[in-house]
Scaffold this motif. Structure first.
Motif, PDB file in Angstrom:
ATOM      1  N   VAL A 395     -34.491  57.988   1.882  1.00 45.10           N
ATOM      2  CA  VAL A 395     -33.301  57.936   1.037  1.00 45.10           C
ATOM      3  C   VAL A 395     -32.948  59.355   0.604  1.00 45.10           C
ATOM      4  O   VAL A 395     -33.825  60.112   0.180  1.00 45.10           O
ATOM      5  CB  VAL A 395     -33.539  57.046  -0.208  1.00 45.10           C
ATOM      6  CG1 VAL A 395     -32.276  56.950  -1.058  1.00 45.10           C
ATOM      7  CG2 VAL A 395     -33.993  55.651   0.210  1.00 45.10           C
ATOM      8  N   SER A 396     -31.662  59.716   0.715  1.00 47.74           N
ATOM      9  CA  SER A 396     -31.218  61.058   0.326  1.00 47.74           C
ATOM     10  C   SER A 396     -29.903  60.953  -0.431  1.00 47.74           C
ATOM     11  O   SER A 396     -29.157  59.979  -0.303  1.00 47.74           O
ATOM     12  CB  SER A 396     -31.043  61.951   1.569  1.00 47.74           C
ATOM     13  OG  SER A 396     -30.139  61.337   2.490  1.00 47.74           O
ATOM     14  N   VAL A 397     -29.649  61.967  -1.259  1.00 50.56           N
ATOM     15  CA  VAL A 397     -28.421  62.045  -2.044  1.00 50.56           C
ATOM     16  C   VAL A 397     -27.661  63.292  -1.629  1.00 50.56           C
ATOM     17  O   VAL A 397     -28.244  64.371  -1.469  1.00 50.56           O
ATOM     18  CB  VAL A 397     -28.742  62.087  -3.558  1.00 50.56           C
ATOM     19  CG1 VAL A 397     -27.520  62.493  -4.361  1.00 50.56           C
ATOM     20  CG2 VAL A 397     -29.237  60.739  -4.033  1.00 50.56           C
ATOM     21  N   HIS A 398     -26.351  63.123  -1.475  1.00 49.78           N
ATOM     22  CA  HIS A 398     -25.480  64.241  -1.099  1.00 49.78           C
ATOM     23  C   HIS A 398     -24.357  64.321  -2.125  1.00 49.78           C
ATOM     24  O   HIS A 398     -23.670  63.322  -2.382  1.00 49.78           O
ATOM     25  CB  HIS A 398     -24.902  64.033   0.300  1.00 49.78           C
ATOM     26  CG  HIS A 398     -25.936  63.711   1.345  1.00 49.78           C
ATOM     27  ND1 HIS A 398     -26.732  64.666   1.929  1.00 49.78           N
ATOM     28  CD2 HIS A 398     -26.323  62.515   1.872  1.00 49.78           C
ATOM     29  CE1 HIS A 398     -27.561  64.085   2.796  1.00 49.78           C
ATOM     30  NE2 HIS A 398     -27.337  62.774   2.777  1.00 49.78           N
ATOM     31  N   LEU A 399     -24.175  65.503  -2.744  1.00 49.25           N
ATOM     32  CA  LEU A 399     -23.171  65.678  -3.783  1.00 49.25           C
ATOM     33  C   LEU A 399     -21.879  66.241  -3.206  1.00 49.25           C
ATOM     34  O   LEU A 399     -21.899  67.104  -2.313  1.00 49.25           O
ATOM     35  CB  LEU A 399     -23.699  66.607  -4.872  1.00 49.25           C
ATOM     36  CG  LEU A 399     -24.933  66.115  -5.634  1.00 49.25           C
ATOM     37  CD1 LEU A 399     -25.321  67.116  -6.707  1.00 49.25           C
ATOM     38  CD2 LEU A 399     -24.689  64.747  -6.249  1.00 49.25           C
ATOM     39  N   ALA A 400     -20.772  65.749  -3.731  1.00 54.31           N
ATOM     40  CA  ALA A 400     -19.451  66.187  -3.266  1.00 54.31           C
ATOM     41  C   ALA A 400     -19.288  67.685  -3.491  1.00 54.31           C
ATOM     42  O   ALA A 400     -19.673  68.214  -4.534  1.00 54.31           O
ATOM     43  CB  ALA A 400     -18.361  65.418  -4.016  1.00 54.31           C
ATOM     44  N   PRO A 408     -17.961  60.145   9.817  1.00 59.05           N
ATOM     45  CA  PRO A 408     -16.991  59.142   9.339  1.00 59.05           C
ATOM     46  C   PRO A 408     -17.569  58.174   8.314  1.00 59.05           C
ATOM     47  O   PRO A 408     -16.831  57.655   7.480  1.00 59.05           O
ATOM     48  CB  PRO A 408     -16.583  58.417  10.626  1.00 59.05           C
ATOM     49  CG  PRO A 408     -17.680  58.682  11.606  1.00 59.05           C
ATOM     50  CD  PRO A 408     -18.177  60.056  11.272  1.00 59.05           C
ATOM     51  N   TRP A 409     -18.877  57.917   8.349  1.00 55.48           N
ATOM     52  CA  TRP A 409     -19.461  56.933   7.436  1.00 55.48           C
ATOM     53  C   TRP A 409     -19.462  57.448   5.998  1.00 55.48           C
ATOM     54  O   TRP A 409     -19.098  56.707   5.067  1.00 55.48           O
ATOM     55  CB  TRP A 409     -20.886  56.584   7.884  1.00 55.48           C
ATOM     56  CG  TRP A 409     -20.986  56.272   9.349  1.00 55.48           C
ATOM     57  CD1 TRP A 409     -21.696  56.958  10.292  1.00 55.48           C
ATOM     58  CD2 TRP A 409     -20.316  55.222  10.049  1.00 55.48           C
ATOM     59  NE1 TRP A 409     -21.523  56.404  11.537  1.00 55.48           N
ATOM     60  CE2 TRP A 409     -20.675  55.325  11.416  1.00 55.48           C
ATOM     61  CE3 TRP A 409     -19.437  54.211   9.671  1.00 55.48           C
ATOM     62  CZ2 TRP A 409     -20.189  54.462  12.392  1.00 55.48           C
ATOM     63  CZ3 TRP A 409     -18.956  53.349  10.639  1.00 55.48           C
ATOM     64  CH2 TRP A 409     -19.332  53.472  11.986  1.00 55.48           C
ATOM     65  N   HIS A 410     -19.823  58.691   5.823  1.00 56.54           N
ATOM     66  CA  HIS A 410     -19.792  59.267   4.476  1.00 56.54           C
ATOM     67  C   HIS A 410     -18.348  59.435   4.004  1.00 56.54           C
ATOM     68  O   HIS A 410     -18.041  59.193   2.826  1.00 56.54           O
ATOM     69  CB  HIS A 410     -20.513  60.616   4.458  1.00 56.54           C
ATOM     70  CG  HIS A 410     -22.000  60.503   4.577  1.00 56.54           C
ATOM     71  ND1 HIS A 410     -22.839  60.417   3.494  1.00 56.54           N
ATOM     72  CD2 HIS A 410     -22.810  60.445   5.678  1.00 56.54           C
ATOM     73  CE1 HIS A 410     -24.096  60.320   3.909  1.00 56.54           C
ATOM     74  NE2 HIS A 410     -24.103  60.335   5.230  1.00 56.54           N
ATOM     75  N   THR A 441     -22.754  60.761  -2.151  1.00 55.06           N
ATOM     76  CA  THR A 441     -23.183  59.558  -1.443  1.00 55.06           C
ATOM     77  C   THR A 441     -24.697  59.418  -1.506  1.00 55.06           C
ATOM     78  O   THR A 441     -25.427  60.408  -1.643  1.00 55.06           O
ATOM     79  CB  THR A 441     -22.758  59.595   0.038  1.00 55.06           C
ATOM     80  OG1 THR A 441     -23.302  60.768   0.647  1.00 55.06           O
ATOM     81  CG2 THR A 441     -21.251  59.563   0.185  1.00 55.06           C
ATOM     82  N   LEU A 442     -25.128  58.178  -1.406  1.00 58.96           N
ATOM     83  CA  LEU A 442     -26.543  57.838  -1.243  1.00 58.96           C
ATOM     84  C   LEU A 442     -26.703  57.279   0.165  1.00 58.96           C
ATOM     85  O   LEU A 442     -26.011  56.335   0.548  1.00 58.96           O
ATOM     86  CB  LEU A 442     -26.961  56.796  -2.269  1.00 58.96           C
ATOM     87  CG  LEU A 442     -28.354  56.176  -2.072  1.00 58.96           C
ATOM     88  CD1 LEU A 442     -29.430  57.152  -2.515  1.00 58.96           C
ATOM     89  CD2 LEU A 442     -28.482  54.875  -2.848  1.00 58.96           C
TER      90      LEU A 442
END
Length: 689
Positions: A395-400, A408-410, A441-442
């Motif tokens: 599991v990873s977190v990505h910040l805007a 395309p999924w994110h 996104t997670l």
């Protein structure tokens, strides 16, 4: 299930220990153990109470019941000894079986059942209890590994020897061979009974004491029952020596031996009711090495089962759960019903453990959201929890605006604020929604298998928690900046972490109070413009407040030209007196630097004292202040009034808190307004480290 036998015994014993004070429990137990001795003393010293009742049928039934109980106990313990190859269990089993054999002979020797009364009738139980006492005392020894192994390996010959001893006594007694061919008079029986009684009491006492030490190391219900039985049997041996045939004192030792063995049987029955299997009933009695092997076996088996269930829940290839269950059943001798329950529960338990682990992770992430930290630090702590509780999923977190992947999924998840699952079912992307805006996104990845609905639901909940983490971190950052400009940082931090602390009221705490004001402020303000007064105050306070905060002080209030600070509240500081003193001296130093080029500016005078004060919130529901109230605060103001410009005056309590490292000039005992007695005061010059 049998695999929980030892832990159940320990838990039951611990529960009993926690039910009341250990000293009270021991006293109650000792009182119960003393009652038979009191009864025996009464019967011996008051012969009129030692009534005679000769009833062979009742005697036969009582002793036969005791024999049957011992047979049952002996068989159970012997099976445990054979299964675990344990020397102590073997000796305890032989003690039960040996006593059972002699009890049975004693029952059959009851006058009128088979034979008339002879010496065998009088001596069989004392001899049997004495021989059992030898085995009980020997069983309490913690044998060396080699000796224990040899003893356990000889269980069959030892069992045969036990049976031979009983058989020899039976032939001797029933064959009416000398000297057991005739009844013994009281004088003839006194010496052998006394010798048997003294020896038996000593041996049972040794066994009880040593088993008590074992119980102290590893509490178990069955050990308590054995200790109690040994004490009762020691008392029975005393009654053997002092009792008169067919009188109440003689019946007493029959009752005591029956209660002793019945109590052990009852304890074993209670354990059986709890566990549903007889396999581990007497494990608590075993040698320390045996207990350790049992624990290692249980730990290995449970770990094996847990691993198999986890792999099954993850969809990984491996040994079928039913085969694992069969192997565990063979190792721990589970019943068919227990095996069926185990097989039915295995699938659900594997998934449930994973789900519980993840839900626990959600709770821990939620707790992190309530803590005031930097956004990056807060996310790092939250994701370390996620990595631990959501494994083996990644599991990873990505910040805007930072590291959102360009795919395309994110992009779809952030644009729609809805979760997205690519066609392969092994990825799941959930947006982080902060106040209706995509904050990032997670993303979850699974190497084997696909995400089920329960998995997706937990991941959406995790994304919500992480969104709250982000929102709270950013909100805390804003509030922190706002609060810290209007109140002391320690108070602001405490309120942000726990808003309930804003309630009216407080508590009495020992604090050190620093009070400072500007000597000559009123004449100065009369001769200059108001804006110049404000500029002077802001420059002074801008320099001295950081000094107070650096030492951990809490600025309570500004009143005109005065500032009041408190140490040891709300944060606890064991060295608060030294902190306040250092802050006062440093305050004067920085203030002197400011006033050096402005000869017309007033100078600070400072008072510091230590003592109890009420620290908390004062005001109304609409408006309140953090305050420090009490005589300590008033005394600080009075000491400040004694100081000359540029001086720090401290009270005796503060000086005591500074230890030997303070350089002061005593002012002596001074009269202060509002104080009925003179107060010792000191001019503080220096505080050494």
């Amino acid at each position: 299930m049998a695999v929980t036998g030892q832990s159940t015994q320990t838990t039951a014993a611990d529960s009993g220990t926690r039910s009341g004070a250990p000293g009270v429990q021991a006293a109650v137990w000792a009182l119960h153990m003393a009652l038979p001795l009191l009864a025996l003393w009464l019967l011996v010293t008051r012969p009129e109470f030692d009534v005679r009742w000769e009833h062979s049928e009742s005697h036969f039934a009582m002793v036969l019941v005791a024999a049957l109980i011992n047979v049952g106990l002996g068989v159970l313990v012997f099976r445990g000894a054979a299964r675990r190859h344990d020397a102590r269990l073997l000796l305890v089993a032989l003690a039960f079986l040996l006593a059972a054999g002699f009890f049975a002979l004693h029952a059959l020797e009851s006058p009128g059942i088979i034979l008339e009364e002879n010496a065998g009738f009088l001596l069989s139980v004392p001899v049997g209890l004495f021989l059992a006492a030898i085995l009980a005392a020997v069983s309490s020894i913690e044998f060396a590994e080699s000796g224990a192994a040899r003893l356990a390996a000889a269980r069959v010959p030892l069992l045969a020897a036990t049976a031979a001893v009983v058989a020899v006594w039976g032939v001797w007694s029933f064959g009416e061979l000398p000297p057991l061919d005739r009844p013994l008079t009281s004088e003839q029986a006194e010496r052998p009974l006394l010798l048997l009684a003294v020896g038996g009491m000593a041996l049972y006492g040794i066994a009880a004491a040593r088993y008590y030490l074992i119980h102290r190391r590893r509490p178990a219900v069955i050990l308590i029952s054995l200790i109690t039985a040994f004490v009762l049997l020691a008392e029975a041996m005393l009654a053997v020596a002092l009792g008169r045939n067919w009188h109440a004192s003689w019946w007493e030792w029959h009752v005591l031996m029956l209660i002793a063995f019945a109590f052990v049987a009852y304890s074993a029955y209670i354990q059986y009711r709890r566990e549903g299997s007889p396999t581990g009933l007497f494990h608590g009695v075993a040698l320390g090495r045996t207990i350790e092997r049992i624990r290692q076996d249980h730990a290995a088996a449970l770990e094996e089962m847990a691993t198999a269930m986890r792999r099954h829940a993850e969809g990984a290839d491996g040994e079928p759960l039913s085969r694992v269950a069969d192997r565990l059943a063979g190792r721990f001798q589970l019943t068919e019903r227990q095996l069926e329950v185990l097989e039915r529960a295995a699938d659900a338990l594997g998934a449930e453990r994973a789900q519980r682990r993840r839900l626990g992770g959600l709770v821990r992430v939620g707790r992190e959201a309530r803590v005031i930290r930097d956004e990056t630090e807060l996310l790092d702590r939250a994701m370390s929890i996620v990595a631990e509780t959501f494994a083996p999923d990644r599991v990873s977190v990505h910040l805007a605006g930072r590291d959102v992947p360009d795919d395309p999924w994110h992009e779809q998840a952030m644009g729609s604020l809805e979760a997205v699952e690519p066609p392969d079912g092994r990825r799941y992307v959930v947006p982080l929604d902060v106040k209706g805006n995509a904050a990032g996104t997670l993303e979850a990845r699974r190497e084997v298998g696909t995400f089920g609905e329960a998995d997706r639901s937990v991941l959406r909940s995790l994304a919500n928690q992480l969104s709250i983490v982000l929102e709270n971190a950013r909100l805390y950052h804003q509030l922190e900046g706002l609060f810290r400009t209007y109140m002391s940082p320690d108070v602001a931090t405490a309120l942000l972490a726990d808003p309930d602390q804003a309630g009216l009221g407080g508590s009495v705490t020992e604090v050190s109070v620093l009070m400072a004001d500007l000597r000559g402020f009123t004449p100065f303000s009369d001769r200059v413009r108001p804006d110049e007064v404000v500029a002077m105050l802001n420059e002074y306070f801008g320099a001295v407040v950081p000094v107070i905060l650096h030492e951990g002080g809490t600025v309570v209030q500004f009143v005109g030209d005065a500032v009041m600070a408190v140490f040891n509240a709300p944060a606890r500081q064991p060295d608060h007196a030294r902190r306040a003193a250092r802050a006062a001296l440093r305050l004067q130093h920085v203030a002197a630097g400011i006033a050096a080029g402005r000869q017309d500016w007033p100078r600070f005078r400072v008072g510091v004292t230590t003592g109890p004060a009420l620290v908390g919130n004062v005001g109304s529901a609409e408006f309140r202040n953090f305050a420090c109230i009490g005589d300590t605060t008033n005394l600080a103001a009075r000491l400040e009034g004694l100081a000359e410009p540029g001086q720090v005056v401290v009270g005796a309590a503060t000086l005591a808190g500074l230890g030997d490292g303070a350089e002061v000039t005593p002012l002596g005992a001074v009269e202060l307004k509002g104080k009925p007695d003179p107060v010792e005061a000191f001019v503080l010059h220096r505080v050494t480290p």
